[in-house]
Design a protein around this motif. Structure first.
Motif, PDB file in Angstrom:
ATOM      1  N   UNK A  82       0.740  -1.197   0.016  1.00  0.00           N
ATOM      2  CA  UNK A  82      -0.066  -0.174  -0.028  1.00  0.00           C
ATOM      3  C   UNK A  82       1.028   1.291  -0.026  1.00  0.00           C
ATOM      4  N   UNK A  83       1.980   1.201   0.714  1.00  0.00           N
ATOM      5  CA  UNK A  83       2.710   2.570   0.711  1.00  0.00           C
ATOM      6  C   UNK A  83       3.351   2.591  -0.545  1.00  0.00           C
ATOM      7  N   UNK A  84       3.853   1.678  -1.333  1.00  0.00           N
ATOM      8  CA  UNK A  84       4.478   1.709  -2.811  1.00  0.00           C
ATOM      9  C   UNK A  84       3.334   2.380  -3.752  1.00  0.00           C
ATOM     10  N   UNK A  85       1.974   1.855  -3.575  1.00  0.00           N
ATOM     11  CA  UNK A  85       0.957   2.352  -4.409  1.00  0.00           C
ATOM     12  C   UNK A  85       0.960   3.742  -4.407  1.00  0.00           C
ATOM     13  N   UNK A 100       2.292  10.248   5.029  1.00  0.00           N
ATOM     14  CA  UNK A 100       0.868  10.588   4.677  1.00  0.00           C
ATOM     15  C   UNK A 100      -0.026   9.568   5.382  1.00  0.00           C
ATOM     16  N   UNK A 101       0.339   8.266   5.550  1.00  0.00           N
ATOM     17  CA  UNK A 101      -0.508   7.275   6.179  1.00  0.00           C
ATOM     18  C   UNK A 101      -0.601   7.583   7.701  1.00  0.00           C
ATOM     19  N   UNK A 103       0.020  10.511   9.215  1.00  0.00           N
ATOM     20  CA  UNK A 103      -0.565  12.042   9.642  1.00  0.00           C
ATOM     21  C   UNK A 103      -1.615  12.332   8.886  1.00  0.00           C
ATOM     22  N   UNK A 104      -1.918  11.818   7.644  1.00  0.00           N
ATOM     23  CA  UNK A 104      -2.935  12.334   6.818  1.00  0.00           C
ATOM     24  C   UNK A 104      -3.685  10.991   6.289  1.00  0.00           C
ATOM     25  N   UNK A 105      -4.480  10.272   6.770  1.00  0.00           N
ATOM     26  CA  UNK A 105      -4.877   8.837   6.599  1.00  0.00           C
ATOM     27  C   UNK A 105      -5.999   9.130   5.377  1.00  0.00           C
ATOM     28  N   UNK A 106      -6.650  10.069   5.440  1.00  0.00           N
ATOM     29  CA  UNK A 106      -7.860  10.369   4.366  1.00  0.00           C
ATOM     30  C   UNK A 106      -7.041  10.636   3.248  1.00  0.00           C
ATOM     31  N   UNK A 107      -6.114  11.567   3.278  1.00  0.00           N
ATOM     32  CA  UNK A 107      -5.369  11.585   1.694  1.00  0.00           C
ATOM     33  C   UNK A 107      -4.580  10.456   1.366  1.00  0.00           C
ATOM     34  N   UNK A 108      -4.157   9.708   2.332  1.00  0.00           N
ATOM     35  CA  UNK A 108      -3.436   8.346   1.871  1.00  0.00           C
ATOM     36  C   UNK A 108      -4.546   7.351   1.229  1.00  0.00           C
TER      37      UNK A 108
END
Length: 387
Positions: A82-85, A100-101, A103-108
Motif C-alpha cells: 500500500x505504501x508503494x502504491x 501520509x499514512x 499523519x493524513x490517512x484520508x489523503x492516503x
C-alpha cells in the motif's frame, strides 16, 4: 496436527490483538479482529489453490513458504505494497508515503483509491488467466461436466486462454475503465492505465508460470532417469524417500506462489480501506489473516485433503474466476467485500459437499472412495453428476 500446524497463527493472533488493545485501544482491537476475519474469508480459495501447487514441493520449500513466504505476504503485500502504491501514484518517496499514512490517512486512502483501477486490472488479469488455464484443460475428473467438457474441447486451441483474456481486457478498458471509480468520483477515463496494467498482469502470469512449468518438466525428466536407481536401492534394501520439487524448479514454483498470493491479496488490501485508514491496524489485521491462510495451505497438503475431496480444487478455481470478474467490475462499481467473500465460500462449500457425495457414490459402486483415480472415468463423471 491442527494445533501444530496453526500454532504460530494462534500465537500471532493473541500477540497482535493484545498489542492493538494496549497501543491503540479497544477500537483498534475490534478493527484488527474484523480485518483478520475479512482476510480469511476472502482468501480461503487462495489456500486451496496454493495447496495444489505446494504439494509438488519438498519439505524444505514448504518450510520456506511458511517462513520467508509469510514475511513477504505479511510485510510485503499488507504493509509495503500500500505504501508503494501511494509513492508511485503520488510521485513521492516511500518515507513521505508512510508519513501520509500516519499523519493524513484520508489523503492516503484517496491516493490508494485512485490507484485501484491499475491494481484491479493487474490482479484481475492474473487471476483470470489462472481460471482460464484450469477450465480449458481436459481433466479426468470433472465437477460441472456440462460446462467443463465442452470448454475442454475448446481448450485444444493453442493460446485460447490468452486470446480470451485479451478480449476481456479490451472490453473492460472500453466499458468499466472509461468511467472508473476514483477519489474524485465516477466518470474518470482510466482506459490506458487499465490496458497497460492488465497487459502487465498477463505478462507476469505467462513469465512466472512458464518458468515454473519449464523447470517442473525438466525435473520430471530427471526423475524418470532416477527411477532405475530407486528400483536398485529397493532391491538392495535401502530406504527410498519420496521428494518433491527442488532446485530451480522449486524456486520458480515458490515465486509463482508468491505472485499468486499477491494477486489474491489485492481485494483484501483494497477492501480494508472500507473499514479503516490506519496503515498499521490494516497490516496487523491482514497479516494475522495471511498467517492462517498460509498454515491452512500446508494443512491441506499434509492431510491430503485435495486427494480426498477432488472437487475442492475445481471450486477454488471457479472462485478465482469470480474474483477476477469482481476485480474488473470494481474498476467502475463498488462491490461490498462481504459479497466477494461469500462468493468464494459458497463455491468452495458446494465443491466440498459434491466431493463428499462423490466419495459416497463411489463407495456404493465398490470403489475405494478415497478421491483418487478409483473407478473408470465414466464412473467418476457419473458420481460427479450425482453430486
Amino acid at each position: 496436527m491442527i494445533l501444530k500446524t496453526f500454532r504460530w497463527p494462534l500465537v500471532i493472533t493473541v500477540l497482535g490483538l493484545a498489542a492493538s488493545a494496549v497501543f491503540w485501544g479497544w477500537e483498534a482491537f475490534g478493527v484488527v479482529l474484523i480485518l483478520s476475519i475479512l482476510e480469511i474469508s476472502l482468501s480461503f480459495d487462495n489456500a486451496v489453490v496454493n495447496a495444489g501447487v505446494l504439494k509438488k514441493l519438498n519439505a524444505f520449500w514448504q518450510k520456506i513458504f511458511l517462513t520467508i513466504g509469510v514475511l513477504i505476504a505479511v510485510f510485503g503485500m499488507r504493509l509495503v505494497f500500500p505504501v508503494l502504491i501511494v509513492a508511485i501514484t503520488a510521485k513521492v518517496n516511500p518515507v513521505e508515503a508512510v508519513r501520509l499514512a500516519v499523519d493524513n490517512p484520508s489523503r492516503y486512502e484517496s491516493l490508494v483509491t485512485d490507484a485501484h483501477p491499475a491494481i484491479a486490472a493487474f490482479g484481475g488479469m492474473f487471476l483470470l488467466m489462472i481460471f482460464l488455464d484450469f477450465i480449458l484443460e481436459d481433466r479426468d475428473i470433472k465437477w460441472l461436466a456440462w460446462i467443463e467438457r465442452p470448454l475442454a474441447k475448446l481448450g485444444k486451441v493453442d493460446m485460447l486462454s490468452v486470446c480470451v483474456a485479451l478480449i476481456v481486457l479490451v472490453v473492460t478498458s472500453l466499458t468499466f475503465a472509461a468511467h472508473a471509480h476514483t477519489s474524485a468520483g465516477h466518470g474518470v477515463d482510466k482506459s490506458s492505465t487499465v490496458l497497460l496494467s492488465g497487459v502487465a498482469g498477463l505478462i507476469t502470469y505467462l513469465v512466472v508460470g512458464g518458468l515454473s512449468s519449464h523447470f517442473e518438466n525438466s525435473l520430471e525428466e530427471a526423475e524418470e532417469r532416477e527411477e532405475e536407481e530407486e528400483e536398485k536401492a529397493r532391491a538392495e534394501g535401502r530406504a527410498v524417500s519420496a521428494v518433491g520439487l527442488a532446485g530451480k524448479a522449486a524456486f520458480f514454483m515458490f515465486l509463482y506462489l508468491e505472485v499468486l498470493d499477491a494477486s489474491f491479496s489485492f481485494d483484501g488490501v483494497i477492501g480494508a480501506f472500507a473499514i479503516t485508514n490506519h496503515i498499521f491496524w490494516m497490516a496487523v489485521g491482514l497479516g494475522i489473516g495471511a498467517m492462517y491462510i498460509r498454515s491452512l495451505t500446508v494443512y491441506l497438503v499434509r492431510q491430503g485433503t485435495l486427494d480426498d475431496y477432488v472437487y475442492l480444487e475445481h471450486g477454488a478455481h471457479y472462485a478465482i474466476g469470480a474474483l477476477a470478474v469482481i476485480l474488473l467490475v470494481t474498476i467502475q462499481h463498488e462491490i461490498n467485500e462481504v459479497v466477494t467473500g461469500l462468493v468464494g465460500v459458497v463455491l468452495i462449500g458446494a465443491s466440498f459437499w459434491s466431493s463428499i457425495r462423490r466419495n459416497r457414490a463411489l463407495s456404493a459402486q465398490g470403489g475405494d472412495g478415497d478421491g483418487g483415480d478409483s473407478g473408470s472415468p465414466g464412473a467418476q463423471e457419473k458420481a460427479g453428476a450425482q453430486a
